[in-house]
Design an enzyme around this catalytic site. Structure first.
Site, mmCIF file in Angstrom:
data_model
loop_
_atom_site.group_PDB
_atom_site.id
_atom_site.type_symbol
_atom_site.label_atom_id
_atom_site.label_comp_id
_atom_site.label_asym_id
_atom_site.label_seq_id
_atom_site.Cartn_x
_atom_site.Cartn_y
_atom_site.Cartn_z
ATOM 1 N N ASP A 97 0.829 -1.199 0.000
ATOM 2 C CA ASP A 97 0.000 0.000 0.000
ATOM 3 C C ASP A 97 0.865 1.251 0.000
ATOM 4 O OD1 ASP A 97 0.836 -0.700 2.628
ATOM 5 O OD2 ASP A 97 -0.710 0.582 3.502
ATOM 6 N N GLU A 161 0.149 -1.303 5.768
ATOM 7 C CA GLU A 161 1.221 -0.791 6.624
ATOM 8 C C GLU A 161 1.073 0.699 6.864
ATOM 9 O OE1 GLU A 161 5.077 0.928 7.854
ATOM 10 O OE2 GLU A 161 3.887 1.375 6.048
#
Length: 519
Positions: A97, A161
């Site tokens: 991400d 994350e």
């Protein structure tokens, strides 16, 4: 990893071939073009990137598992058997991400993955699709050449994350811990990049610690009333006073083992004394370290920074409550001090609680793993110095630490002078040089394969050193001239080996590039 076919038996020549160097650039660009923006609160989709990663692994005979924690929130895990099955396994992880990017603010579209003038552009080029690509290119090169890492390698490409990690590493640790069996150490982002401390001093900070996360919610209660009346129990005033005390507080110095090691090594590189007397005044010592002090200044203390305020709904109404949020960071061993200090600073009229909390981490800097990371970096950048440091923020290593995995920040990049690596984290016009990606693949291969890679390199360099006389005889041939230049010192030792082997392959393959010869 699936059993090697005949085309994947061990072969002579460099593992990091022309194809690996092409792939790391292409993978970085491709992953950037897959928009995996994480807006927080569960708003994110990593599945397309996870499927891309899984496809590249499967194509190399590595068996991936795609694991969804929620629709679209996908992670990929795979294990590569090592040469020594009795050795502890190593976790190599990267997140898929990225943080949001406003296209109007960028000179290049943030999800274009454009490769221009030797640079790859886009969100994730530094944080951290570059590392994801380096991992893929490295393990695929092993599969083609039949090489194996020194020990089992567990690969993890995670979701979420950039928010809470609940859909990513937190999910994997809670629901799929067995996939990480045997892992005692791990490597991931935010370390091993070039920092130019001066015209002649190049430093590679390798993360060996992280401050803990302590995001706080403060709540003040008071007596609601009309704004024109005297009110000594004003929730806004109580909160404002507490926030001001927190913002003005000067936290005392607390040196962890990692930070002490960083100060000692940085001082030695700058010719500065770092004995007991110097360490008694850390602020004065850091002032002598010039730009390199940036690695230690945020991590010699706990910290707490007010970031959000909320109160009231009308200018002439005193509200009955007010809230604030504070970004706190806690050093290893600093939790007790942090709690006691917040109790004192908030005072009797304000309550506080953890909005989000993660543990601080510390990894040994005298370990064989740290020494191997240092050796790999300094081999490919002779004259540079790898030093330990503690990260001011945090990574997925916090979640994986719950499985007993010690985490390091090791995402190698050789960067040119003037390249502001830290400013590009979550910044506008994020980009990474192609040469830096090539360096990263070479360093990762050497570190992860350990002694085998070092022995191969020594043998190749010995062969290259013996080549000049033979090359001179056939100097009219292009490959010989280039190899002679490399061996004579025109390139670094690693580049000399790669140049000689590439050109030798071109002869054998009838003019193909190294990558084409392998294929």
């Amino acid at each position: 990893m699936a059993e090697q076919s005949e085309s994947r038996r061990p072969a002579d020549g460099p593992v990091v071939d022309g194809r690996a160097l092409e792939e790391v650039v292409r993978f970085t660009s491709d992953l950037i073009r897959i928009d995996t923006t994480n807006r927080g609160g569960g708003d994110g989709v990593e599945r397309p990137a996870a499927e891309y990663v899984a496809e590249q692994l499967a194509d190399a005979g590595i068996e991936p598992r795609v694991l969804e924690s929620a629709p679209g929130r996908a992670n990929v895990v795979a294990r590569i058997p090592g040469a020594d099955p009795s050795a502890d396994a190593l976790l190599v992880h990267g997140h898929l991400d990225v943080v949001p990017a406003e296209a109007a603010d960028w000179s290049v579209h943030p999800f274009s993955g454009e490769v221009r003038d030797g640079v790859v552009w886009g969100r994730g080029a530094i944080d951290m699709k570059n590392m994801d690509a380096m991992i893929l290119a490295t393990v695929r090169a092993w599969a083609r050449s039949g090489r194996r890492p020194a020990r089992d390698i567990v690969l993890a490409f995670t979701a979420d994350e950039e928010d809470s990690a609940a859909y990513g590493s937190g999910f994997l640790v809670a629901e799929h811990a067995a996939l990480f069996e045997g892992c005692t150490e791990g490597i991931s982002e935010s370390g091993a990049y070039t920092f130019h401390a001066s015209d002649t001093l190049r430093i590679y900070p390798v993360a060996a610690g992280e401050r803990g996360t302590a995001w706080l919610k403060l709540t003040a209660k008071g007596r609601a009333g009309h704004g024109s009346k005297v009110n000594h129990d004003n929730a806004v005033a109580h909160l404002a006073a507490a926030v001001a005390r927190i913002g003005e507080h000067r936290w005392p110095v607390r040196l962890t083992a990692t930070v002490r090691a960083a100060l000692t090594e940085l001082a030695a590189l700058h010719g500065v004394d770092a004995g007991p007397q110097a360490l008694a005044d850390v602020d004065a010592l850091m002032d002598k370290l010039g730009p390199a002090a940036t690695f230690v200044r945020p991590t010699v203390r706990n910290s707490a920074n007010p970031t959000m305020l909320s109160a009231g709904y009308k200018v002439n109404v005193i509200p009955g409550s007010a809230t604030a949020f504070v970004d706190g960071r806690v050093l290893p061993g600093g939790q007790e001090e942090f709690t006691a200090t917040l109790d004192e600073l908030t005072g009797p009229h304000v309550d506080w609680e953890y909005h989000h909390r993660e543990v601080p981490l510390e990894a040994p800097v005298d370990s064989a793993t740290f020494a191997a990371m240092r050796e790999a970096l300094e081999h490919f950048d002779p004259g540079a110095h790898a030093v330990p440091y503690c990260m001011s923020g945090g990574t997925d290593a916090k979640q994986f630490s719950r499985l007993g995995i010690t985490g390091y920040g090791f995402s190698p990049l050789k960067l040119p002078r003037g390249f502001d690596y830290q400013a590009l984290f979550h910044g506008v016009d994020e980009h990474v040089p192609v040469d830096a990606l090539h360096f990263g693949v070479r360093v990762l291969d050497r570190f992860l394969r350990g002694a085998e890679a070092r022995e191969e390199s020594a043998a190749q360099e010995a062969g290259t050193a013996a080549a000049p006389a033979a090359v001179a005889v056939g100097a009219a041939a292009g490959p010989g001239a280039a190899a002679a230049r490399a061996a004579a010192g025109g390139d670094t030792a690693g580049e000399a080996v790669q140049t000689a082997e590439r050109l030798a392959r071109q002869d054998v393959a009838g003019g193909d590039t190294a990558g084409e010869a392998v294929r």
